[in-house]
Write an enzyme that holds these catalytic residues in place. Structure first.
Site, short mmCIF file in Angstrom:
data_model
loop_
_atom_site.label_atom_id
_atom_site.label_comp_id
_atom_site.label_asym_id
_atom_site.label_seq_id
_atom_site.Cartn_x
_atom_site.Cartn_y
_atom_site.Cartn_z
CD GLU A 283 -2.74 -1.32 -0.01
OE1 GLU A 283 -3.01 -0.30 -0.67
OE2 GLU A 283 -3.11 -2.46 -0.35
CG HIS A 286 -1.01 1.32 -4.37
ND1 HIS A 286 -1.01 1.05 -5.71
CD2 HIS A 286 -1.49 0.20 -3.76
CE1 HIS A 286 -1.48 -0.17 -5.93
NE2 HIS A 286 -1.77 -0.72 -4.76
#
Length: 430
Positions: A283, A286
């Site tokens: 994550e 990202h």
């Protein structure tokens, strides 16, 4: 009675229904005979082979469940289109406009939008009930019926308010002269960014409870990892999903100050610490690679394409069928189902492109996570656990990949982890 006569006189609905039935049969044949969990010979017996980590019953369930899942998805496409065609060709949209015509605009417009939204919601509900029951039967969904109904009602309310705001602006601009398509796009830009900003802080909490991570030691390790990735994070958010599902997940959402890194509580309960750190590093990837910002840019750019192409189809459709459907002008609210139909068609048409972009971003985030941790430890086992819990198809057929999958397949992710481990002298099956 008059409405029924009108429907019989003008409606080609039976043709569309027949085409949908034929299409659904062909889809059923496709999803059934494109074998789930088809493993290339080179990966038979490796950690990428579901036969090595699924039980025989789980493998059987996966091979039964996934064709049905895929059939529901592909059948839902013309199902939605038929709903809008029914409202137009069946005369309901025209009837509702005439029924509400004596009311003031500030009352009749919201009521008309509400009637369209209710009809769409109710007519689409059978597929949603079927999907929920299927997931419940296989133990993926754990949410009781009252909770599921509540979420659907919340979704309906949010969807209605959004549709009301967007359609009000759209029809007002359509009633003006000049380059209405350009005006629509210019207004859509701040709206798109606004929705991406408010979703994690306003909309998401309507469905689930968010708190800071319940494990302080784990949060400290995740924040240390964030610092290593030059991410200014103060908290990791935990969301209570165990009352709804057994699936595991984590995600990053929002832009600017509303950005959230979120971990499902089911993930905390079912994964080991190395596996959780890999998810969090994914994550963070990202964020570090600016995928959210690029997502916003992509949404703004694609909206221009959709408005231009959709606008041309809209005007052409009104000229072709407007009289039969009772649409008096391009700004006539009777055309709302037509707008929804066009947006639905263009949305499906764009899926292969948007899904391919998404899969590429997810693969990049996977690679970033393993590079950040200098290890693929836990990646293989995490993907295996995810596959078992959701009974996923580790290697979906081509059309499913194009239209359904916005993430790489379980097999692709496991193979990538094995390749990373091999290139770094690590145990490939860890």
């Amino acid at each position: 009675m008059e409405l029924a006569k009108s429907w019989r006189r003008r409606s080609p609905m039976w043709k569309w229904v027949l085409l949908t039935v034929i299409y659904s049969v062909l889809v059923a044949l496709y999803v059934w005979y494109t074998s789930p969990n088809n493993v290339p010979a080179a990966y038979k017996g490796t950690p990428a082979d579901p036969a090595t980590y699924f039980s025989p019953q789980q493998l059987k369930d996966s091979e039964t469940l996934n064709p049905i899942r895929n059939w529901i998805f592909f059948t839902s496409i013309p199902w939605e289109w038929l709903i809008y065609l029914f409202l137009l060709s069946g005369g309901l949209a025209r009837y509702w406009r005439e029924m509400l015509e004596r009311l003031p605009l500030v009352i009749r417009f919201p009521l008309f939008v509400l009637l369209v939204d209710i009809a769409s919601f109710v007519l689409y509900l059978p597929l949603q009930i079927f999907s929920y029951g299927l997931s419940k039967h296989y133990g993926i969904t754990t949410q009781p019926v009252p909770g599921w109904i509540r979420d659907k009602l919340v979704s309906f309310g949010v969807g209605y308010l959004t549709m009301l705001a967007v359609s009000a602006v759209a029809f007002w601009i359509l009633s003006r002269r000049g380059r209405w398509w350009l005006k629509l796009w210019l207004i859509s830009v701040p709206f798109t960014v606004f929705m991406m900003y408010v979703e994690p802080v306003v909309i998401d909490p309507l469905y689930n409870k968010f708190t800071t991570l319940s494990d302080p030691k784990l949060e400290a390790k995740i924040l240390d990892l964030a610092a290593k990735a030059d991410i200014p994070a103060d908290h990791v958010y935990e969301v209570n999903m165990s009352k709804k599902t057994n699936a595991i997940n984590a995600y990053v959402t929002g832009i600017g100050p509303s950005l959230r890194i979120v971990l499902w509580d089911t993930t905390l309960k079912q994964l080991t610490e190395p596996e959780i750190l890999l998810i969090m590093a994914h994550e963070m990837g990202h964020y570090a690679m600016h995928h959210l910002e690029w997502s916003a840019v992509g949404a703004v750019g694609s909206s221009l394409v959709v408005i231009c192409i959709g606008g041309w189809i809209y005007i052409w459709s009104i000229r072709r069928w407007g009289e039969a459907w009772g649409i008096r002008s391009r700004s006539d609210v009777t055309a709302l189902p037509l707008l929804l139909l066009i947006m639905a068609v263009l949305s499906i048409a764009s899926l292969p492109i948007s899904n391919a972009v998404s899969r590429n971003a997810e693969s990049s985030a996977d690679a970033y996570a393993m590079k950040l941790l200098n290890s693929s430890e836990g990646e293989v086992s995490m993907q295996q656990k995810t596959g078992v819990i959701t009974l996923s198809d580790v290697n979906p057929p081509l059309l499913v990949r194009w239209f359904r999958d916005d993430h790489p397949s379980d097999m692709e992710r496991i193979i990538a982890a094995m390749d990373f481990a091999k290139s770094h002298g690590q145990q490939p099956g860890s």
